[in-house]
Design an enzyme around this catalytic site. Structure first.
Site, mmCIF file in Angstrom:
data_model
loop_
_atom_site.group_PDB
_atom_site.id
_atom_site.type_symbol
_atom_site.label_atom_id
_atom_site.label_comp_id
_atom_site.label_asym_id
_atom_site.label_seq_id
_atom_site.Cartn_x
_atom_site.Cartn_y
_atom_site.Cartn_z
ATOM 1 N N CYS A 194 2.851 1.823 3.145
ATOM 2 C CA CYS A 194 3.872 1.072 3.472
ATOM 3 C C CYS A 194 5.229 1.749 2.761
ATOM 4 C CB CYS A 194 3.443 -0.531 3.033
ATOM 5 S SG CYS A 194 1.961 -0.805 3.683
ATOM 6 N N CYS A 254 0.933 -1.284 0.174
ATOM 7 C CA CYS A 254 -0.148 0.052 -0.046
ATOM 8 C C CYS A 254 0.815 1.309 -0.146
ATOM 9 C CB CYS A 254 -0.893 -0.036 1.308
ATOM 10 S SG CYS A 254 -0.058 -0.004 2.837
#
Lengths: 79, 319
Positions: free
Chosen positions: A13, A10
């Site tokens: 992240c 994501c």
């Protein structure tokens, strides 16, 4: 130092990985940063919320992207 | 407070910019400035407060609370906890694994997964700012309702065999949970508020801008005939259009506003928005890692039906 960023790809992240590398560079610490996307490994560490940050086998933060200053503290304290 | 903002917007537009009250452009601009300031203030305040509250409900705790509950009560609790437990869509999969591993029934786990994206705080604040508290309250109630009912139905269908096998073999470890100090909670909440504002800020401008233009210029057009009360299939069609689309909640509000301004009933417009935010292709791809195609299809089907139901309910309640 072994550093692992946990996430399943994501945006937050990736942001965490970038900030960790920046913080390491500013601290002048050479460390191995690994991005873990394997669900079994993430679950085995007990992380329910991504992104997670693992420093030397210990979960340092999860579910948030700490600021660079916070990261420096986390990374500096693990020496 | 709203009066103060109104005065500020009036001062800016009519006094400083020297525009004439009553002119289309001036009124649209006045409306735009007023709404943008109001919504940004609301967003900052509410997201900050919600983030602090959320820091008291880490998923680990939610997992413990739900682990002891069975169906029904479990579904209701899960739907409510879904609102206050913080997680972004990419955490859906680790949470799913963690919940099932703790022995929480599949239906209860799904109630939790449905309620979190369906009841979105950014959407809630924008609805509150643009449509008033009635629509905002109905939005929360229907989101929680969808999560409870869909979770109960999915739980009754005994779908455990359609969860990928490896999920049940995973042993979830225990991460050390350090209880944050209040100062830490506030710092985290503030950082998160900044993150969200940066992400949705442009959308707020677009959304309110669209609203302001509609407010100043757009007449009611053919949409009212096509998707208005006269068409009984408008709600399911709106949901079918919304499911494959993906946008954040703040990005869909302008659509809701544009549609309602052109005469589409609020239930139809909100059904479209919920379908966009709660169900999407990217989410399906993420969930596919733990759900077999059959379960994924049933999950999407049941949630879509629940949204259709809520759309009709809204149309019947708000006139």
């Amino acid at each position: 130092m072994e550093i692992r960023v946990l996430g399943i790809g994501c945006a937050r992240c990736n942001e965490l990985e970038k900030r960790v590398k920046d913080a390491l560079a500013e601290l002048g610490i050479a460390a191995n940063v690994e991005h873990v996307t394997d669900l079994k490994e993430i679950a085995a560490l007990g992380v329910l919320m991504t992104p997670g940050l693992v420093i030397d086998g210990k979960v340092a933060s999860q579910g948030k992207v700490p600021s660079k200053d916070e990261l420096k503290k986390l990374l500096g304290g693990g020496k | 407070m709203p009066d103060l903002l109104k005065q500020l917007a009036d001062l800016l537009v009519y006094r400083w910019f020297g525009l004439r009250a009553g002119a289309h452009l001036a009124d649209a601009l006045d409306f735009f400035i007023y709404d943008v300031i109001k919504i940004l203030l609301l967003l900052t305040a509410i997201i900050f407060v919600v983030s602090v509250i959320r820091s008291f409900f880490p998923p680990e705790k939610t997992r413990q609370i739900l682990g002891r509950k069975r169906s029904w009560v479990g579904n209701i609790l899960a739907a409510l906890l879904g609102i206050v437990t913080p997680f972004c869509s990419c955490s859906a999969v680790p949470l799913f694994i963690g919940f099932l591993e703790a022995g929480i029934p599949l239906g209860v786990t799904l109630s939790f997964l449905i309620s979190s994206p369906t009841v979105n705080e950014v959407a809630l604040i924008m609805l509150l700012g643009l449509f008033g508290w009635k629509v905002a309250v109905l939005y929360i109630a229907s989101g929680v309702g969808i999560a409870i009912v869909a979770g109960i139905i999915l739980g009754q269908l005994k779908l455990e065999r359609f969860v990928e096998e490896y999920v049940y073999q995973i042993k979830v470890g225990a991460a050390d949970y350090v209880r944050p100090t209040f100062r830490q909670r506030a710092t985290d909440a503030w950082a998160y508020t900044g993150e969200i504002l940066k992400k949705v800020g442009p959308w707020v401008l677009v959304g309110v801008g669209a609203g302001a233009l509609i407010h100043g210029y757009v007449p009611v057009n053919w949409l009212a005939k096509v998707a208005g009360r006269g068409n009984p299939f408008a709600v399911p069609i709106a949901v079918l259009i919304g499911v494959p689309l993906y946008s954040n909640a703040a990005g869909t509000i302008p659509i809701v506003q544009a549609l309602t301004a052109k005469g589409v009933p609020i239930g139809t417009a909100l059904a479209l928005m919920m379908a966009v935010t709660a169900l999407s292709l990217p989410e399906a791809i993420i969930l596919r890692r733990v759900m077999k195609p059959r379960l994924l299809a049933i999950y999407f089907g049941v949630v879509a039906l629940a949204i259709v139901f809520v759309g009709y309910l809204f149309n019947a309640v708000i006139r």
